[in-house]
Design a protein around this motif. Structure first.
Motif, PDB file in Angstrom:
ATOM      1  N   GLN A   1     -74.591  29.708  -5.278  1.00 56.98           N
ATOM      2  CA  GLN A   1     -74.371  28.259  -5.257  1.00 56.98           C
ATOM      3  C   GLN A   1     -73.150  27.859  -6.076  1.00 56.98           C
ATOM      4  OE1 GLN A   1     -78.432  27.363  -6.635  1.00 56.98           O
ATOM      5  NE2 GLN A   1     -78.666  26.083  -4.817  1.00 56.98           N
ATOM      6  N   LEU A   2     -72.878  28.625  -7.139  1.00 53.30           N
ATOM      7  CA  LEU A   2     -71.721  28.304  -7.987  1.00 53.30           C
ATOM      8  C   LEU A   2     -70.414  28.594  -7.261  1.00 53.30           C
ATOM      9  CD1 LEU A   2     -73.040  29.745 -11.350  1.00 53.30           C
ATOM     10  CD2 LEU A   2     -72.545  27.349 -10.879  1.00 53.30           C
ATOM     11  N   TRP A   3     -70.369  29.724  -6.587  1.00 52.19           N
ATOM     12  CA  TRP A   3     -69.172  30.110  -5.827  1.00 52.19           C
ATOM     13  C   TRP A   3     -69.658  31.049  -4.734  1.00 52.19           C
ATOM     14  CZ3 TRP A   3     -64.625  33.573  -8.039  1.00 52.19           C
ATOM     15  CH2 TRP A   3     -63.601  33.633  -7.092  1.00 52.19           C
ATOM     16  N   ASN A   4     -69.733  30.547  -3.519  1.00 57.17           N
ATOM     17  CA  ASN A   4     -70.287  31.321  -2.395  1.00 57.17           C
ATOM     18  C   ASN A   4     -69.541  32.641  -2.232  1.00 57.17           C
ATOM     19  OD1 ASN A   4     -70.732  28.459  -0.090  1.00 57.17           O
ATOM     20  ND2 ASN A   4     -71.750  28.973  -1.995  1.00 57.17           N
ATOM     21  N   ASN A   5     -70.303  33.708  -2.030  1.00 54.82           N
ATOM     22  CA  ASN A   5     -69.716  35.027  -1.721  1.00 54.82           C
ATOM     23  C   ASN A   5     -68.656  35.464  -2.733  1.00 54.82           C
ATOM     24  OD1 ASN A   5     -71.026  35.745   0.910  1.00 54.82           O
ATOM     25  ND2 ASN A   5     -70.165  33.765   1.463  1.00 54.82           N
ATOM     26  N   SER A   6     -68.954  35.283  -3.992  1.00 57.58           N
ATOM     27  CA  SER A   6     -67.958  35.653  -5.010  1.00 57.58           C
ATOM     28  C   SER A   6     -68.260  37.034  -5.589  1.00 57.58           C
ATOM     29  CB  SER A   6     -67.904  34.594  -6.112  1.00 57.58           C
ATOM     30  OG  SER A   6     -69.181  34.379  -6.654  1.00 57.58           O
ATOM     31  N   PRO A   7     -67.206  37.736  -6.038  1.00 59.98           N
ATOM     32  CA  PRO A   7     -67.361  39.132  -6.451  1.00 59.98           C
ATOM     33  C   PRO A   7     -68.115  39.266  -7.770  1.00 59.98           C
ATOM     34  CG  PRO A   7     -65.160  38.377  -6.939  1.00 59.98           C
ATOM     35  CD  PRO A   7     -65.821  37.260  -6.183  1.00 59.98           C
ATOM     36  N   GLU A   8     -68.905  40.330  -7.874  1.00 60.27           N
ATOM     37  CA  GLU A   8     -69.712  40.535  -9.079  1.00 60.27           C
ATOM     38  C   GLU A   8     -69.404  41.897  -9.730  1.00 60.27           C
ATOM     39  OE1 GLU A   8     -71.393  38.878 -11.061  1.00 60.27           O
ATOM     40  OE2 GLU A   8     -72.312  40.519 -12.167  1.00 60.27           O
ATOM     41  N   LYS A   9     -69.836  43.000  -9.108  1.00 57.34           N
ATOM     42  CA  LYS A   9     -69.563  44.312  -9.689  1.00 57.34           C
ATOM     43  C   LYS A   9     -68.487  45.012  -8.864  1.00 57.34           C
ATOM     44  CE  LYS A   9     -73.018  44.054 -12.709  1.00 57.34           C
ATOM     45  NZ  LYS A   9     -73.847  42.996 -12.165  1.00 57.34           N
ATOM     46  N   VAL A  10     -67.685  45.814  -9.544  1.00 55.92           N
ATOM     47  CA  VAL A  10     -66.642  46.583  -8.860  1.00 55.92           C
ATOM     48  C   VAL A  10     -66.713  48.037  -9.323  1.00 55.92           C
ATOM     49  CG1 VAL A  10     -65.098  44.581  -8.656  1.00 55.92           C
ATOM     50  CG2 VAL A  10     -64.881  46.107 -10.630  1.00 55.92           C
ATOM     51  N   LEU A  11     -66.094  48.904  -8.546  1.00 52.62           N
ATOM     52  CA  LEU A  11     -65.951  50.299  -8.975  1.00 52.62           C
ATOM     53  C   LEU A  11     -64.678  50.375  -9.817  1.00 52.62           C
ATOM     54  CD1 LEU A  11     -66.591  53.381  -8.800  1.00 52.62           C
ATOM     55  CD2 LEU A  11     -65.127  53.425  -6.764  1.00 52.62           C
ATOM     56  N   GLY A  12     -64.803  50.801 -11.070  1.00 52.23           N
ATOM     57  CA  GLY A  12     -63.637  50.860 -11.951  1.00 52.23           C
ATOM     58  C   GLY A  12     -63.321  52.284 -12.381  1.00 52.23           C
ATOM     59  N   VAL A  13     -62.037  52.629 -12.333  1.00 49.96           N
ATOM     60  CA  VAL A  13     -61.554  53.899 -12.895  1.00 49.96           C
ATOM     61  C   VAL A  13     -60.257  53.582 -13.642  1.00 49.96           C
ATOM     62  CG1 VAL A  13     -62.537  55.325 -11.052  1.00 49.96           C
ATOM     63  CG2 VAL A  13     -60.187  54.520 -10.847  1.00 49.96           C
TER      64      VAL A  13
ATOM     65  N   LEU B   1     -65.792  36.485   7.538  1.00 48.19           N
ATOM     66  CA  LEU B   1     -65.982  36.255   6.105  1.00 48.19           C
ATOM     67  C   LEU B   1     -67.001  35.137   5.937  1.00 48.19           C
ATOM     68  CD1 LEU B   1     -62.432  36.214   4.478  1.00 48.19           C
ATOM     69  CD2 LEU B   1     -63.980  38.142   4.790  1.00 48.19           C
ATOM     70  N   GLY B   2     -67.639  35.096   4.771  1.00 49.53           N
ATOM     71  CA  GLY B   2     -68.569  34.014   4.487  1.00 49.53           C
ATOM     72  C   GLY B   2     -67.824  32.828   3.899  1.00 49.53           C
ATOM     73  N   SER B   3     -68.575  31.777   3.597  1.00 50.64           N
ATOM     74  CA  SER B   3     -67.982  30.610   2.944  1.00 50.64           C
ATOM     75  C   SER B   3     -67.522  30.998   1.543  1.00 50.64           C
ATOM     76  CB  SER B   3     -69.007  29.491   2.877  1.00 50.64           C
ATOM     77  OG  SER B   3     -70.194  29.984   2.283  1.00 50.64           O
ATOM     78  N   ASP B   4     -66.604  30.199   0.975  1.00 44.90           N
ATOM     79  CA  ASP B   4     -66.155  30.491  -0.397  1.00 44.90           C
ATOM     80  C   ASP B   4     -66.139  29.218  -1.244  1.00 44.90           C
ATOM     81  OD1 ASP B   4     -63.886  29.196   0.576  1.00 44.90           O
ATOM     82  OD2 ASP B   4     -62.806  31.065   0.948  1.00 44.90           O
ATOM     83  N   ARG B   5     -67.113  28.361  -1.003  1.00 43.90           N
ATOM     84  CA  ARG B   5     -67.178  27.061  -1.650  1.00 43.90           C
ATOM     85  C   ARG B   5     -67.555  27.183  -3.131  1.00 43.90           C
ATOM     86  NH1 ARG B   5     -70.573  23.010  -2.950  1.00 43.90           N
ATOM     87  NH2 ARG B   5     -69.883  20.898  -2.418  1.00 43.90           N
ATOM     88  N   PHE B   6     -66.882  26.383  -3.972  1.00 42.48           N
ATOM     89  CA  PHE B   6     -67.286  26.241  -5.374  1.00 42.48           C
ATOM     90  C   PHE B   6     -68.278  25.078  -5.482  1.00 42.48           C
ATOM     91  CE2 PHE B   6     -63.106  28.253  -5.911  1.00 42.48           C
ATOM     92  CZ  PHE B   6     -63.385  29.213  -6.873  1.00 42.48           C
ATOM     93  N   ILE B   7     -69.148  25.108  -6.495  1.00 45.85           N
ATOM     94  CA  ILE B   7     -70.204  24.099  -6.612  1.00 45.85           C
ATOM     95  C   ILE B   7     -69.639  22.689  -6.773  1.00 45.85           C
ATOM     96  CG2 ILE B   7     -70.510  24.333  -9.129  1.00 45.85           C
ATOM     97  CD1 ILE B   7     -73.596  24.052  -8.532  1.00 45.85           C
ATOM     98  N   ASP B   8     -68.450  22.559  -7.378  1.00 41.45           N
ATOM     99  CA  ASP B   8     -67.879  21.230  -7.582  1.00 41.45           C
ATOM    100  C   ASP B   8     -66.908  20.839  -6.467  1.00 41.45           C
ATOM    101  OD1 ASP B   8     -65.928  23.049  -8.134  1.00 41.45           O
ATOM    102  OD2 ASP B   8     -65.278  22.139 -10.024  1.00 41.45           O
ATOM    103  N   GLY B   9     -66.816  21.682  -5.446  1.00 45.12           N
ATOM    104  CA  GLY B   9     -65.945  21.348  -4.315  1.00 45.12           C
ATOM    105  C   GLY B   9     -64.463  21.573  -4.580  1.00 45.12           C
ATOM    106  N   ALA B  10     -64.108  22.143  -5.737  1.00 44.32           N
ATOM    107  CA  ALA B  10     -62.691  22.365  -6.059  1.00 44.32           C
ATOM    108  C   ALA B  10     -62.097  23.457  -5.160  1.00 44.32           C
ATOM    109  CB  ALA B  10     -62.549  22.778  -7.518  1.00 44.32           C
ATOM    110  N   THR B  11     -60.773  23.458  -5.039  1.00 40.67           N
ATOM    111  CA  THR B  11     -60.114  24.512  -4.275  1.00 40.67           C
ATOM    112  C   THR B  11     -59.139  25.253  -5.185  1.00 40.67           C
ATOM    113  OG1 THR B  11     -58.383  23.017  -3.562  1.00 40.67           O
ATOM    114  CG2 THR B  11     -60.278  23.271  -2.090  1.00 40.67           C
TER     115      THR B  11
END
Lengths: 199, 427
Positions: free
Chosen positions: B214-226, B385-395
């Protein structure tokens, strides 16, 4: 603005969930002239404890989940009078690497000169390694005890099935071990396993 | 397949529901399929993962998406150039408050809470009221300074004009300790990954107000890091690792498979948490409070769909803007230089192509403009791709990060000098 004169003992807070190791390190630090102001071995509110005991240095067991809490305390200096930073100047990266490999990390109050902290960290690294060596030795002793028991059981089996004397049973196991290029304990283990399967 | 430079690897993870891709790749033999013998090392803190990666005790790890950027720039005590070529999950976090605080929000701002249950407006009313009465400020917790959680909680608070540094206290608590810290009254709320919201709700002591989705649709969380050094020394092994994990993520895309693997993920070897909370979060079953309805949120965790694994450089730039916004980076950075060196869609495309998967053509996209599913172009046609909306509607325009920071209130004033923070020079 250095709060510390070199004569004052450095105040150390120990955070380690392994009580035996914490006690060992506490003794070593006291012997080296440091003042261990608190030793935490359980789940505590670390933010509260740090502001209560006002340490100069925090020595923390690497596996303590509280490390992330300490990471953030340097960011909240507005609320906490005791900002701490990890001791990681480039010139000391070797010390830090040894510390991480030994399983210990340190957080240091800003105004403490790094030259005064390195010997402290060296004491901690040495004690953590020593403790690790002790544990490995203990594990080895336990293993060899278990192995001896298995050899006895295998001898018993041979005496019972083959009518060997104890000495003959032992010699048979030894020969088997030499022929197969294995330790006598391993041969005893496979003999017992085979016997279990066959019964 | 090219020869592997290294076949025995140790990968670090933190016990959370979204460690599932690593568990699946290991337990279903996908690492082995690509010639890798992987040991998964359960770590107790993000600081440990960071330090062990930096000195090479770990070959790679599941990282919070902002961490490779922070490490590369030296935000925090370690300064080590890092690379991520793959996102492991989208979503998965939530913001939860204690029952006591929730009741206070109801008492002081019932109408606001009713009208906007997912916003921080009601919380703001509580904060204002407490200030008038000289009551103690509220305390909220996240999991790490340069965490998605920190930026998500701050974003949510700031959306209703709360200044996270002035109006309340923020602290860091290890995820498994959050419910007990809340129960003891040491904190009033937190932002954390599952299962630690669900566990708390199951204990009947808290309310989940808003999800990361809800805060940011389809936003990244964990990544593979090296480390960048490791990636350069082990290019074929890196590709094999990405391919194994991509296959694991594709397998996890099926709801039945998630049900199947929940027990293993919840076991003591991995997350070590109640099965029900792990299964619910893994399968997108959300209960916001003990008496609340059970909501189906299939997009709560995404592992594959919506090009989830593509490391968008626009996401990297967004995290950098938040580091500037909240004063972690005092100077403006070479946003695109850093994003380009740390987030590596080029490496992702190679691995994806070897598996016959298409990948987006572009490295950057505008965020917050798509309020529904949409497509971008790939090599073989459009990619969903999914939506990428922020909860406050900002771009967010990734090519104008400074204007974006200025538009975000509150923000710390970056010191605009010629001294642009950048990455260490390559030898």
């Amino acid at each position: 603005m250095h709060r510390h004169s070199p004569e004052e003992p450095i105040r150390v807070l120990l955070v380690d969930r392994t009580p035996g190791r914490a006690a060992l390190l506490q003794q070593a630090l006291s012997d080296a002239g440091y003042q261990v102001v608190a030793k935490l071995t359980g789940e505590v509110n670390l933010v509260f404890e740090v502001s209560r005991v006002q340490p100069d240095v925090i020595i923390i067991d690497l596996e303590s989940p509280d490390r992330d809490t300490l990471e953030q305390m340097r960011e909240i200096s507005r609320h906490q009078p005791r900002p701490v930073v990890m001791f990681a100047d480039d010139e000391d990266s070797q010390t830090i690497e040894s510390a991480i490999r030994a399983g210990v990390s340190a957080y240091v109050v800003d105004d403490l000169a790094s030259t005064r902290v390195r010997p402290l960290l060296d004491v901690a690294i040495a004690r953590f390694r020593e403790y690790q060596a002790l544990r490995e030795e203990l594990a080895k002793a336990k293993n060899s005890l278990a192995e001896r028991k298995q050899i006895d059981r295998a001898k018993g089996l041979l005496m019972q099935r083959k009518g060997y004397s104890e000495e003959e049973a032992y010699q048979a196991l030894r020969k088997l071990a030499m022929d197969s290029n294995k330790r006598i304990g391993e041969v005893a283990q496979s003999l017992l396993t085979a016997a279990e399967v066959l019964i | 397949m090219h020869d592997l430079e290294k076949s025995q690897l140790t990968l670090g993870f933190i016990p959370l529901t979204d460690c599932a891709p690593l568990v699946v790749a290991k337990e279903r033999g996908l690492f082995a399929k690509y010639g890798l013998e992987v040991t998964l090392s359960k770590e107790t803190s993000w600081a440990n993962i960071r330090d062990k990666l930096a000195i090479g005790i770990l070959d790679g790890a599941q990282l919070l998406a902002p961490m490779p950027l922070a490490m590369s720039l030296g935000v925090g005590p370690v300064h080590k150039p890092m690379v991520t070529a793959m996102v492991l999950s989208l979503g998965g976090n939530a913001i939860t408050v204690s029952d006591t605080l929730y009741q206070e929000m109801q008492r002081i701002a019932a109408a606001t809470l009713e009208a906007k249950p997912h916003s921080s407006d009601a919380l703001r009313a509580v904060i204002d009221q407490r200030r008038r009465e000289y009551d103690r400020p509220l305390t909220f917790a996240t999991v790490f300074p340069t965490s998605t959680h920190n930026y998500e909680l701050r974003y949510w608070l700031a959306a209703s004009g709360i200044d996270p540094d002035r109006d309340l206290q923020l602290m860091v608590i290890p995820p498994p300790q959050m419910p007990s810290a809340l129960a003891r009254g040491e904190i009033d709320g937190y932002c954390v990954g599952e299962p630690w919201n669900g566990v708390c709700v199951a204990e009947g002591i808290c309310h989940t107000l808003v999800t990361k989705y809800q805060l940011w649709n389809n936003s990244p969380e964990k990544v593979l890091g090296v480390t960048e050094e490791w990636a350069e020394q082990n290019p074929n092994t890196h590709q094999a690792l990405i391919m194994a994990l991509l296959e694991a993520c594709r397998w996890l895309d099926q709801p039945d498979n998630r049900h199947q693997v929940a027990e293993l993920v919840a076991s003591s070897r991995y997350v070590n948490a109640p099965l029900k909370a792990v299964r619910n979060s893994l399968t997108g079953v959300l209960q916001r409070h003990p008496q609340g309805p059970v909501e189906e949120q299939p997009e709560f965790n995404l592992f594959f769909r919506n090009a989830a694994n593509f490391p968008w450089r626009s996401h990297a730039v967004w995290f950098l803007t938040q580091m500037v916004r909240w004063g972690q980076l005092g100077h403006p950075v070479d946003f695109h230089g850093v994003a380009g060196r740390v987030f590596r869609p080029d490496l992702y495309r190679t691995a994806a192509a070897a598996l016959g998967l298409d990948a987006p053509h572009e490295d950057y996209k505008r965020e917050g403009e798509h309020h529904a599913a949409h497509g971008v172009s790939g090599s073989h046609g459009p990619i969903g791709l999914g939506s990428d909306r922020f909860i406050d509607g900002a771009t967010f325009d990734p090519f104008n990060p400074l204007r974006y920071i200025e538009s975000q209130l509150p923000h710390k004033e970056p010191r605009f000098t010629d001294n642009v923070v950048s990455l260490p020079r390559r030898d």
